[in-house]
Design a protein around this motif. Structure first.
Motif, PDB file in Angstrom:
ATOM      1  N   LEU A  45       0.640  -1.143   0.115  1.00 50.37           N
ATOM      2  CA  LEU A  45      -0.053  -0.005   0.005  1.00 50.37           C
ATOM      3  C   LEU A  45       0.878   1.274  -0.046  1.00 50.37           C
ATOM      4  O   LEU A  45       1.744   1.202   0.837  1.00 50.37           O
ATOM      5  CB  LEU A  45      -0.845   0.081   1.478  1.00 50.37           C
ATOM      6  N   THR A  46       0.599   2.309  -0.986  1.00 54.34           N
ATOM      7  CA  THR A  46       1.475   3.587  -1.122  1.00 54.34           C
ATOM      8  C   THR A  46       0.493   4.501  -0.507  1.00 54.34           C
ATOM      9  O   THR A  46      -0.716   4.668  -0.537  1.00 54.34           O
ATOM     10  CB  THR A  46       1.594   3.889  -2.235  1.00 54.34           C
ATOM     11  N   LEU A  47       1.110   5.039   0.593  1.00 49.52           N
ATOM     12  CA  LEU A  47       0.277   6.595   1.310  1.00 49.52           C
ATOM     13  C   LEU A  47       0.979   7.584   0.773  1.00 49.52           C
ATOM     14  O   LEU A  47       2.261   7.962   0.966  1.00 49.52           O
ATOM     15  CB  LEU A  47       0.485   6.238   2.983  1.00 49.52           C
ATOM     16  N   TRP A 106      -2.175   2.905  13.112  1.00 48.59           N
ATOM     17  CA  TRP A 106      -3.434   2.797  12.454  1.00 48.59           C
ATOM     18  C   TRP A 106      -3.804   1.687  11.783  1.00 48.59           C
ATOM     19  O   TRP A 106      -4.717   0.974  11.751  1.00 48.59           O
ATOM     20  CB  TRP A 106      -3.753   3.900  11.904  1.00 48.59           C
ATOM     21  N   LEU A 107      -2.781   1.366  10.838  1.00 49.44           N
ATOM     22  CA  LEU A 107      -2.924   0.025   9.950  1.00 49.44           C
ATOM     23  C   LEU A 107      -2.787  -1.287  10.773  1.00 49.44           C
ATOM     24  O   LEU A 107      -3.652  -2.203  10.539  1.00 49.44           O
ATOM     25  CB  LEU A 107      -1.764   0.060   8.771  1.00 49.44           C
ATOM     26  N   GLN A 108      -2.051  -1.275  11.882  1.00 51.60           N
ATOM     27  CA  GLN A 108      -2.180  -2.405  12.676  1.00 51.60           C
ATOM     28  C   GLN A 108      -3.203  -2.622  13.278  1.00 51.60           C
ATOM     29  O   GLN A 108      -3.889  -3.780  13.367  1.00 51.60           O
ATOM     30  CB  GLN A 108      -0.945  -2.371  13.533  1.00 51.60           C
ATOM     31  N   GLY A 162       9.082  -6.858   3.564  1.00 50.97           N
ATOM     32  CA  GLY A 162      10.158  -6.823   2.722  1.00 50.97           C
ATOM     33  C   GLY A 162      10.997  -5.463   2.514  1.00 50.97           C
ATOM     34  O   GLY A 162      12.054  -5.333   1.653  1.00 50.97           O
ATOM     35  N   LEU A 163      10.700  -4.120   3.256  1.00 50.80           N
ATOM     36  CA  LEU A 163      11.135  -3.113   2.828  1.00 50.80           C
ATOM     37  C   LEU A 163      12.281  -2.865   3.834  1.00 50.80           C
ATOM     38  O   LEU A 163      12.352  -3.325   4.943  1.00 50.80           O
ATOM     39  CB  LEU A 163      10.179  -1.863   3.311  1.00 50.80           C
ATOM     40  N   HIS A 165      -0.398  -6.388  10.073  1.00 53.03           N
ATOM     41  CA  HIS A 165       0.761  -7.299  10.700  1.00 53.03           C
ATOM     42  C   HIS A 165       1.911  -6.370  11.197  1.00 53.03           C
ATOM     43  O   HIS A 165       2.340  -5.599  10.341  1.00 53.03           O
ATOM     44  CB  HIS A 165       1.195  -8.151   9.821  1.00 53.03           C
ATOM     45  N   ASP A 166       2.286  -6.654  12.521  1.00 51.58           N
ATOM     46  CA  ASP A 166       3.503  -5.796  12.829  1.00 51.58           C
ATOM     47  C   ASP A 166       4.824  -6.111  12.193  1.00 51.58           C
ATOM     48  O   ASP A 166       5.589  -5.362  12.325  1.00 51.58           O
ATOM     49  CB  ASP A 166       3.463  -5.854  14.383  1.00 51.58           C
ATOM     50  N   GLN A 167       4.689  -7.232  11.568  1.00 51.55           N
ATOM     51  CA  GLN A 167       6.101  -7.719  10.810  1.00 51.55           C
ATOM     52  C   GLN A 167       6.061  -6.844   9.404  1.00 51.55           C
ATOM     53  O   GLN A 167       7.137  -6.823   8.699  1.00 51.55           O
ATOM     54  CB  GLN A 167       5.989  -9.057  10.549  1.00 51.55           C
ATOM     55  N   VAL A 168       4.972  -6.350   9.125  1.00 51.76           N
ATOM     56  CA  VAL A 168       5.024  -5.498   7.850  1.00 51.76           C
ATOM     57  C   VAL A 168       5.183  -4.035   8.009  1.00 51.76           C
ATOM     58  O   VAL A 168       4.603  -3.501   8.809  1.00 51.76           O
ATOM     59  CB  VAL A 168       3.581  -5.625   6.869  1.00 51.76           C
TER      60      VAL A 168
END
Length: 160
Positions: free
Chosen positions: A96-98, A129-131, A159-160, A136-139
């Protein structure tokens, strides 16, 4: 100035003209951010600002959203209460791009330092907010750094 840069600049000016400006608060926040970044070593200052952004997000939770459009609307309603600009969410195959525009201006601030500090706060807030919406906290959610369009771009992607 190319069309993309002009469009972002025009959107930011329009946003700032619509919103009330509260004298002094931007100076205070910029002074605090500068002090944090000046006294912390290396990445510690940015990590502290991310933590503060996450804490702020937990204090101002979003209602459950079932679509990306609903999430974007909820985020923009909350950002409007803070006078913190607007965000556009763009889903992709892998993430997702913000795209955040019209963040608060800090008078007489070092533009690059202010942008990086404010982006760190937003990075923490957006991640929280996304979590809370089931992410996922791993993302990781990461700011993509300064760009010529005068927007703050964030990527939420494994993977960032």
């Amino acid at each position: 100035m190319n069309n993309l840069m002009q469009d972002a600049h025009t959107q930011q000016l329009a946003y700032h003209q619509r919103r009330q400006h509260q004298p002094g608060w931007q100076d205070l926040v910029q002074t605090l951010f500068s002090g944090i970044l000046a006294t912390a070593e290396g990445e510690d200052g940015h990590q502290f600002l991310r933590m503060m952004g996450g804490d702020l997000a937990r204090r101002h939770p979003l209602a459950a959203c079932h679509t990306v459009g609903g999430l974007e609307d909820s985020l923009n309603q909350l950002l409007a209460t803070f006078d913190w600009g607007e965000v556009t969410l763009t889903p992709g195959e892998r993430g997702l791009t913000l795209t955040h525009i019209a963040w608060p201006v800090a008078p007489q601030a070092d533009a690059a330092g202010w942008q990086a500090a404010f982006a760190a706060v937003l990075e923490g807030a957006y991640a929280a907010w996304l979590q809370a919406q089931g992410g996922h906290d791993q993302v990781p959610l990461r700011w993509q750094g300064p760009n010529p369009q005068q927007t703050l771009l964030f990527r939420y992607q494994k993977g960032l």
